[in-house]
Design a protein around this motif. Structure first.
Motif, PDB file in Angstrom:
ATOM      1  N   SER A 155       0.923  -1.373  -0.007  1.00  0.00           N
ATOM      2  CA  SER A 155      -0.157   0.148   0.116  1.00  0.00           C
ATOM      3  C   SER A 155       0.946   1.069   0.013  1.00  0.00           C
ATOM      4  N   SER A 156       0.777   1.965  -1.042  1.00  0.00           N
ATOM      5  CA  SER A 156       1.697   3.107  -1.183  1.00  0.00           C
ATOM      6  C   SER A 156       1.074   4.270  -1.934  1.00  0.00           C
ATOM      7  N   LYS A 157       1.198   5.503  -0.967  1.00  0.00           N
ATOM      8  CA  LYS A 157       0.512   6.803  -1.533  1.00  0.00           C
ATOM      9  C   LYS A 157       1.377   7.494  -2.577  1.00  0.00           C
ATOM     10  N   THR A 158       2.762   7.424  -2.225  1.00  0.00           N
ATOM     11  CA  THR A 158       3.603   8.392  -2.880  1.00  0.00           C
ATOM     12  C   THR A 158       4.787   7.544  -3.414  1.00  0.00           C
ATOM     13  N   GLY A 159       4.806   6.571  -3.436  1.00  0.00           N
ATOM     14  CA  GLY A 159       5.713   5.665  -4.260  1.00  0.00           C
ATOM     15  C   GLY A 159       6.877   4.986  -3.378  1.00  0.00           C
ATOM     16  N   ASN A 160       6.996   5.476  -2.033  1.00  0.00           N
ATOM     17  CA  ASN A 160       8.077   4.938  -1.354  1.00  0.00           C
ATOM     18  C   ASN A 160       8.052   3.443  -1.144  1.00  0.00           C
ATOM     19  N   THR A 161       6.850   3.109  -0.779  1.00  0.00           N
ATOM     20  CA  THR A 161       6.675   1.631  -0.149  1.00  0.00           C
ATOM     21  C   THR A 161       6.607   0.858  -1.645  1.00  0.00           C
ATOM     22  N   LYS A 162       5.975   1.256  -2.605  1.00  0.00           N
ATOM     23  CA  LYS A 162       6.117   0.555  -3.850  1.00  0.00           C
ATOM     24  C   LYS A 162       7.255   0.221  -4.328  1.00  0.00           C
TER      25      LYS A 162
ATOM     26  N   TRP B  89       2.678   2.179   4.046  1.00  0.00           N
ATOM     27  CA  TRP B  89       3.392   3.329   4.579  1.00  0.00           C
ATOM     28  C   TRP B  89       2.826   3.467   5.862  1.00  0.00           C
ATOM     29  N   ILE B  90       3.741   4.211   6.902  1.00  0.00           N
ATOM     30  CA  ILE B  90       3.346   4.288   8.283  1.00  0.00           C
ATOM     31  C   ILE B  90       2.452   5.452   8.640  1.00  0.00           C
ATOM     32  N   ASP B  91       1.386   5.350   9.284  1.00  0.00           N
ATOM     33  CA  ASP B  91       0.414   6.418   9.744  1.00  0.00           C
ATOM     34  C   ASP B  91       0.360   6.415  11.022  1.00  0.00           C
ATOM     35  N   ARG B  92       0.603   7.230  11.835  1.00  0.00           N
ATOM     36  CA  ARG B  92       0.481   7.277  13.126  1.00  0.00           C
ATOM     37  C   ARG B  92       1.112   6.329  13.995  1.00  0.00           C
ATOM     38  N   GLY B  93       2.256   5.748  13.552  1.00  0.00           N
ATOM     39  CA  GLY B  93       3.008   4.779  14.290  1.00  0.00           C
ATOM     40  C   GLY B  93       2.837   3.265  13.929  1.00  0.00           C
ATOM     41  N   THR B  94       1.998   2.991  13.148  1.00  0.00           N
ATOM     42  CA  THR B  94       1.673   1.673  12.668  1.00  0.00           C
ATOM     43  C   THR B  94       1.241   1.638  11.098  1.00  0.00           C
TER      44      THR B  94
ATOM     45  N   ALA C 197       7.749  -1.939   5.674  1.00  0.00           N
ATOM     46  CA  ALA C 197       7.025  -0.394   5.774  1.00  0.00           C
ATOM     47  C   ALA C 197       8.045   0.843   5.516  1.00  0.00           C
ATOM     48  N   THR C 198       7.565   1.741   4.881  1.00  0.00           N
ATOM     49  CA  THR C 198       8.366   2.874   4.900  1.00  0.00           C
ATOM     50  C   THR C 198       7.909   4.032   5.659  1.00  0.00           C
ATOM     51  N   LEU C 199       8.641   4.784   6.454  1.00  0.00           N
ATOM     52  CA  LEU C 199       8.215   5.869   7.233  1.00  0.00           C
ATOM     53  C   LEU C 199       8.998   7.057   7.282  1.00  0.00           C
ATOM     54  N   GLY C 200       8.432   8.114   7.702  1.00  0.00           N
ATOM     55  CA  GLY C 200       9.258   9.717   7.680  1.00  0.00           C
ATOM     56  C   GLY C 200      10.412   9.482   8.622  1.00  0.00           C
ATOM     57  N   ALA C 201      10.261   8.885   9.748  1.00  0.00           N
ATOM     58  CA  ALA C 201      11.332   8.757  10.658  1.00  0.00           C
ATOM     59  C   ALA C 201      12.358   8.262  10.315  1.00  0.00           C
ATOM     60  N   MET C 202      13.520   8.158  10.746  1.00  0.00           N
ATOM     61  CA  MET C 202      14.557   7.295  10.618  1.00  0.00           C
ATOM     62  C   MET C 202      14.418   5.879  11.221  1.00  0.00           C
TER      63      MET C 202
ATOM     64  N   GLU D 176      13.805   6.917  17.996  1.00  0.00           N
ATOM     65  CA  GLU D 176      13.084   6.347  19.146  1.00  0.00           C
ATOM     66  C   GLU D 176      11.795   5.953  18.355  1.00  0.00           C
ATOM     67  N   HIS D 177      11.317   6.724  17.465  1.00  0.00           N
ATOM     68  CA  HIS D 177      10.097   6.636  16.788  1.00  0.00           C
ATOM     69  C   HIS D 177       9.928   5.507  15.977  1.00  0.00           C
ATOM     70  N   GLY D 178      11.239   5.266  15.086  1.00  0.00           N
ATOM     71  CA  GLY D 178      11.294   4.158  14.456  1.00  0.00           C
ATOM     72  C   GLY D 178      11.333   2.883  15.356  1.00  0.00           C
TER      73      GLY D 178
HETATM   74  C1  LIG Z   1      -1.326  11.002   7.138  1.00  0.00           C
HETATM   75  C2  LIG Z   1       0.201  10.488   7.489  1.00  0.00           C
HETATM   76  C3  LIG Z   1       0.580  10.134   8.447  1.00  0.00           C
HETATM   77  C4  LIG Z   1       1.933   9.654   8.758  1.00  0.00           C
HETATM   78  N1  LIG Z   1       2.262   9.218  10.004  1.00  0.00           N
HETATM   79  C5  LIG Z   1       3.746   9.041   9.990  1.00  0.00           C
HETATM   80  C6  LIG Z   1       4.192   8.402  11.319  1.00  0.00           C
HETATM   81  O1  LIG Z   1       3.340   8.207  12.398  1.00  0.00           O
HETATM   82  N2  LIG Z   1       5.561   8.015  11.522  1.00  0.00           N
HETATM   83  C7  LIG Z   1       6.431   8.411  10.418  1.00  0.00           C
HETATM   84  O2  LIG Z   1       7.675   8.158  10.663  1.00  0.00           O
HETATM   85  N3  LIG Z   1       6.164   8.618   9.193  1.00  0.00           N
HETATM   86  C8  LIG Z   1       4.717   8.833   8.878  1.00  0.00           C
HETATM   87  N4  LIG Z   1       4.223   9.499   7.673  1.00  0.00           N
HETATM   88  C9  LIG Z   1       5.321   9.423   6.571  1.00  0.00           C
HETATM   89  C10 LIG Z   1       5.146   8.211   5.595  1.00  0.00           C
HETATM   90  O3  LIG Z   1       4.762   7.051   6.471  1.00  0.00           O
HETATM   91  C11 LIG Z   1       6.495   8.011   4.857  1.00  0.00           C
HETATM   92  O4  LIG Z   1       6.582   9.406   4.265  1.00  0.00           O
HETATM   93  C12 LIG Z   1       6.043   6.732   3.813  1.00  0.00           C
HETATM   94  O5  LIG Z   1       7.328   6.802   3.328  1.00  0.00           O
HETATM   95  C13 LIG Z   1       5.002   7.051   2.687  1.00  0.00           C
HETATM   96  O6  LIG Z   1       5.040   6.000   1.911  1.00  0.00           O
HETATM   97  P1  LIG Z   1       4.418   5.949   0.466  1.00  0.00           P
HETATM   98  O7  LIG Z   1       5.522   6.884  -0.477  1.00  0.00           O
HETATM   99  O8  LIG Z   1       4.693   4.505  -0.046  1.00  0.00           O
HETATM  100  O9  LIG Z   1       3.079   6.476   0.456  1.00  0.00           O
HETATM  101  C14 LIG Z   1       3.119   9.840   7.653  1.00  0.00           C
HETATM  102  C15 LIG Z   1       2.568  10.187   6.417  1.00  0.00           C
HETATM  103  C16 LIG Z   1       1.127  10.559   6.270  1.00  0.00           C
HETATM  104  C17 LIG Z   1       0.625  11.171   4.938  1.00  0.00           C
END
Ligand SMILES: Cc1cc2nc3c(=O)[nH]c(=O)nc-3n(C[C@H](O)[C@H](O)[C@H](O)COP(=O)(O)O)c2cc1C
Length: 171
Positions: free
Chosen positions: A8-15, A53-58, A79-84, A88-90
């Motif tokens: 499941s990928s919105k912007t391509g990272n997880t894809k 992709w990670i949303d609110r920690g999961t 999964a991919t996530l914004g944090a490293m 701690e969040h990772g």
């Molecule tokens: C609504 C929303 C919530 C997010 N929540 C988190 C989060 O809790 N922790 C985190 O590290 N990144 C969070 N992110 C960042 C995404 O998980 C991250 O950019 C991810 O690589 C996006 O993947 P995608 O390109 O496959 O969609 C969030 C992004 C969005 C849009």
């Protein structure tokens, strides 16, 4: 063995991460890769690698729901996530994924960095007061601004991690 990668990928990272795992595993196993939006059928597969992709920690909601429908399968999560990943969040995210795999035939879990969409950062900046406390909002913006794409090497590591775990399982 027959394996299915679902992402499941919105912007391509997880894809991108899913495709790297597919590329590495396809020479060793009989692999299929599907977008979660295509409502993949899991029944005929020996193992599933489910990514989001990670949303609110999961894992984001759609993937969490899908996970519940998978029964009696060997299962790995990525999964991919914004944090490293080593922040701690990772580490919290890793723990959450481990918890999701409890009482399952686990192939493990792996997370990679993913660039946060600039549009999302702008939206975050626009959120006021009560919805997200100021301190948390500032931290989220700071983390997002520092976020980056995963390197090829990081993606390859993720793919090799699953390749190893699957190999171990076959023995
Ligand atoms: C609504 C929303 C919530 C997010 N929540 C988190 C989060 O809790 N922790 C985190 O590290 N990144 C969070 N992110 C960042 C995404 O998980 C991250 O950019 C991810 O690589 C996006 O993947 P995608 O390109 O496959 O969609 C969030 C992004 C969005 C849009």
């Amino acid at each position: 063995m027959k394996g299915l990668i679902i992402y499941s990928s919105k912007t391509g990272n997880t894809k991108r991460m899913a495709e790297k795992i597919y590329e590495v595993l396809k020479d060793k196993q009989q692999m299929t890769i599907k977008d979660i939006r295509d409502a993949p059928e899991v029944e005929q597969f020996d193992f599933i690698l489910l990514g989001a992709w990670i949303d609110r920690g999961t894992l984001e909601t759609k993937t969490l729901k899908f996970l519940k429908t998978i029964k009696n399968k060997k299962l790995g999560l990525f999964a991919t996530l914004g944090a490293m990943p080593d922040s701690e969040h990772g580490r919290k995210v890793i723990k959450n994924l481990q918890d999701l795999l409890k009482d399952r035939d686990s192939l493990g879990q792996y997370i990679c960095p993913g660039l946060v969409d600039p549009k999302m950062i702008e939206k975050l900046k626009g959120i006021t007061g009560l919805v997200v406390p100021k301190k948390i909002k500032e931290k989220m913006i700071e983390t997002s601004l520092k976020s980056r794409k995963a390197t090829e090497e990081e993606l390859l590591k993720a793919a090799n991690y699953f390749a190893e775990n699957i190999k171990r399982l076959a023995n």
